[in-house]
Design an enzyme around this catalytic site. Sequence first.
Site, PDB file in Angstrom:
ATOM      1  N   SER A 162      24.428  -1.986 -21.289  1.00 46.23           N
ATOM      2  CA  SER A 162      25.542  -1.853 -20.328  1.00 46.23           C
ATOM      3  C   SER A 162      25.533  -3.226 -19.579  1.00 46.23           C
ATOM      4  CB  SER A 162      25.216  -0.872 -19.316  1.00 46.23           C
ATOM      5  OG  SER A 162      24.225  -1.060 -18.671  1.00 46.23           O
ATOM      6  N   GLY A 187      26.150   9.536 -20.109  1.00 45.36           N
ATOM      7  CA  GLY A 187      26.225   9.306 -21.670  1.00 45.36           C
ATOM      8  C   GLY A 187      27.409   8.614 -22.293  1.00 45.36           C
ATOM      9  N   ALA A 188      28.027   7.895 -21.302  1.00 48.41           N
ATOM     10  CA  ALA A 188      29.010   7.027 -21.837  1.00 48.41           C
ATOM     11  C   ALA A 188      28.488   5.756 -22.770  1.00 48.41           C
ATOM     12  CB  ALA A 188      29.747   6.475 -20.562  1.00 48.41           C
ATOM     13  N   GLY A 189      27.452   5.254 -22.515  1.00 47.64           N
ATOM     14  CA  GLY A 189      26.760   4.201 -23.263  1.00 47.64           C
ATOM     15  C   GLY A 189      26.419   4.884 -24.675  1.00 47.64           C
ATOM     16  N   ASP A 190      25.729   6.110 -24.347  1.00 50.01           N
ATOM     17  CA  ASP A 190      25.325   6.648 -25.642  1.00 50.01           C
ATOM     18  C   ASP A 190      26.295   6.960 -26.488  1.00 50.01           C
ATOM     19  OD1 ASP A 190      22.913   6.729 -24.067  1.00 50.01           O
ATOM     20  OD2 ASP A 190      23.022   8.860 -23.550  1.00 50.01           O
ATOM     21  N   ASN A 207      34.718   2.715 -28.054  1.00 46.08           N
ATOM     22  CA  ASN A 207      35.406   3.047 -26.550  1.00 46.08           C
ATOM     23  C   ASN A 207      36.100   4.109 -26.401  1.00 46.08           C
ATOM     24  OD1 ASN A 207      34.925   0.418 -25.621  1.00 46.08           O
ATOM     25  ND2 ASN A 207      36.867  -0.577 -26.061  1.00 46.08           N
TER      26      ASN A 207
HETATM   27  N1  LIG Z   1      36.081   5.181 -16.558  1.00 48.45           N
HETATM   28  C1  LIG Z   1      35.866   4.931 -17.911  1.00 48.45           C
HETATM   29  N2  LIG Z   1      37.296   5.136 -18.238  1.00 48.45           N
HETATM   30  C2  LIG Z   1      37.289   4.585 -19.710  1.00 48.45           C
HETATM   31  N3  LIG Z   1      36.290   4.426 -20.470  1.00 48.45           N
HETATM   32  C3  LIG Z   1      34.871   4.137 -20.042  1.00 48.45           C
HETATM   33  C4  LIG Z   1      34.969   4.646 -18.679  1.00 48.45           C
HETATM   34  N4  LIG Z   1      33.543   4.413 -18.201  1.00 48.45           N
HETATM   35  C5  LIG Z   1      32.961   4.237 -19.576  1.00 48.45           C
HETATM   36  N5  LIG Z   1      33.839   3.883 -20.545  1.00 48.45           N
HETATM   37  C6  LIG Z   1      33.655   3.771 -21.806  1.00 48.45           C
HETATM   38  O1  LIG Z   1      32.178   3.736 -22.183  1.00 48.45           O
HETATM   39  C7  LIG Z   1      31.646   2.573 -22.536  1.00 48.45           C
HETATM   40  C8  LIG Z   1      30.227   2.689 -21.896  1.00 48.45           C
HETATM   41  O2  LIG Z   1      30.248   2.913 -20.645  1.00 48.45           O
HETATM   42  P1  LIG Z   1      29.291   2.118 -19.450  1.00 48.45           P
HETATM   43  O3  LIG Z   1      29.468   2.588 -18.235  1.00 48.45           O
HETATM   44  O4  LIG Z   1      29.439   0.563 -19.705  1.00 48.45           O
HETATM   45  O5  LIG Z   1      27.883   2.371 -20.255  1.00 48.45           O
HETATM   46  P2  LIG Z   1      26.570   3.312 -19.513  1.00 48.45           P
HETATM   47  O6  LIG Z   1      26.692   4.751 -19.553  1.00 48.45           O
HETATM   48  O7  LIG Z   1      25.609   2.684 -20.342  1.00 48.45           O
HETATM   49  O8  LIG Z   1      26.464   2.339 -18.001  1.00 48.45           O
HETATM   50  C9  LIG Z   1      32.462   1.661 -22.303  1.00 48.45           C
HETATM   51  O9  LIG Z   1      32.270   0.449 -22.835  1.00 48.45           O
HETATM   52  C10 LIG Z   1      33.814   2.265 -22.265  1.00 48.45           C
HETATM   53  O10 LIG Z   1      34.020   2.028 -23.440  1.00 48.45           O
HETATM   54  O1  LIG Z   2      24.574   7.528 -19.384  1.00 49.87           O
HETATM   55  P1  LIG Z   2      23.979   6.688 -20.540  1.00 49.87           P
HETATM   56  O2  LIG Z   2      23.384   5.441 -19.963  1.00 49.87           O
HETATM   57  O3  LIG Z   2      24.856   6.396 -21.353  1.00 49.87           O
HETATM   58  O4  LIG Z   2      22.446   7.554 -20.909  1.00 49.87           O
HETATM   59  C1  LIG Z   2      21.984   8.465 -19.919  1.00 49.87           C
HETATM   60  C2  LIG Z   2      20.399   7.927 -20.019  1.00 49.87           C
HETATM   61  O5  LIG Z   2      20.827   6.631 -19.406  1.00 49.87           O
HETATM   62  C3  LIG Z   2      19.821   8.723 -19.158  1.00 49.87           C
HETATM   63  O6  LIG Z   2      18.398   8.363 -18.815  1.00 49.87           O
HETATM   64  C4  LIG Z   2      19.698  10.283 -19.381  1.00 49.87           C
HETATM   65  O7  LIG Z   2      19.088  11.043 -18.614  1.00 49.87           O
HETATM   66  C5  LIG Z   2      21.165  10.852 -19.726  1.00 49.87           C
HETATM   67  O8  LIG Z   2      21.170  11.904 -20.365  1.00 49.87           O
HETATM   68  C6  LIG Z   2      21.809   9.884 -20.664  1.00 49.87           C
HETATM   69  O9  LIG Z   2      21.222   9.608 -21.986  1.00 49.87           O
END
Ligand SMILES: Nc1ncnc2c1ncn2[C@@H]1O[C@H](COP(=O)(O)OP(=O)(O)O)[C@@H](O)[C@H]1O
Ligand SMILES: O=P([O-])([O-])O[C@@H]1[C@@H](O)[C@H](O)[C@@H](O)[C@H](O)[C@@H]1O
Length: 326
Positions: free
Chosen positions: A213, A263-266, A290
């Site tokens: 991220s 879970g967005a990143g996952d 995305n």
């Molecule tokens: N508010 C949002 N609107 C649209 N897409 C999103 C949004 N937040 C996250 N995403 C999508 O999910 C991906 C991962 O989100 P991010 O916040 O960067 O990761 P993490 O959950 O690991 O912090 C982004 O690259 C994007 O594609």
């Molecule tokens: O939001 P994200 O960074 O994609 O991933 C999240 C982890 O960072 C977190 O530790 C876990 O408890 C959530 O269930 C989810 O897996």
Amino acid sequence: MPPAAMPGVGEEAAEEQQTKQGGPALEGLVVGSYCHDVLLRGGRVVGETLGGAAAFVSTVLDAASPPGASFSVVSKVGPDFAYASAPAPARHPPLLCPAPTTSFHARFSDAAAHDAPDRQLSRVHACDPIYPDDLPDRRFAYGLAVGVAGEVLPETLDRMIRLCRAVLVDAQALIRVFDAAAGGGGGAAVRHTALEGTPYAPLLQRVAFLKASSEEAPYIGVETARRRCCVIVTEGKEGCRLYWDGGEARVAPFSAVQVDPTGAGDSYLAGFAAGLLWGLSATDAALIGNFFGAAAVSQIGVPTFHPEMLQVCAHDTYYSTHQYSI
Ligand SMILES: Nc1ncnc2c1ncn2[C@@H]1O[C@H](COP(=O)(O)OP(=O)(O)O)[C@@H](O)[C@H]1O
Ligand SMILES: O=P([O-])([O-])O[C@@H]1[C@@H](O)[C@H](O)[C@@H](O)[C@H](O)[C@@H]1O
């Protein structure tokens, strides 16, 4: 040019493996533990859900993998695990350990505090690590290293690399450290350490993709890492960027109404992997990532996917016009 596809994974590789071994040609290996997530706002519990990257990843791969691309999950939980009958753990059961299930508290900032991070995580329990011997003793087309609490040990990642033709790694599996003095409520605050100083660093050149991220990116050292593998930096609602040795690309987001960023990143990483399995280039696969990242933030906890959402995703990816709102 960015990597054209997952190295060694695609139609030709599938046919070759099918012919040679007669087994599932595109079988994947997902390594990381399911967990319990407690969501807090203003000190009050606003949700308790199944969590862990393995839960989000399994859900997305189940929805988006090509036909015949099965996968195995290696995950550990304790006797207190509360979600054994939820779809992902029911389809991909975890190993049971005596230690309690990994659990996190996620504290969300108020909407007013715009410059604050989305959430502050603390780890309340940590289940056992996943050891190399916990992995199945067979070959896989691809692997996803998706630990959340340090459970994917360096030696386990090394074994994944040996077993899988291509490995995709979530940086959160490698750089998280847990600060007991700063956790509050008996937990340990999640912090990050520089990847370069860890035993994971020498493994990077045998990894295909490393996803971080934007908060994690400074700790992986994008400039160094991109010379060893393709690096993906996700940028929340801005989409993502890919960096490889000699180039980079930005991939635009889908729009979404965010109700829970967990879970967005996952989900992104699993969508990206599914795109590669369909034979897409890395930049087109990032569009699928995305889509699933946006879908994840628009639902609380592990999302569910409807066939019509996936049809829109396929259409928009084909025409590269993702005007769809989730
Ligand atoms: N508010 C949002 N609107 C649209 N897409 C999103 C949004 N937040 C996250 N995403 C999508 O999910 C991906 C991962 O989100 P991010 O916040 O960067 O990761 P993490 O959950 O690991 O912090 C982004 O690259 C994007 O594609
Ligand atoms: O939001 P994200 O960074 O994609 O991933 C999240 C982890 O960072 C977190 O530790 C876990 O408890 C959530 O269930 C989810 O897996």
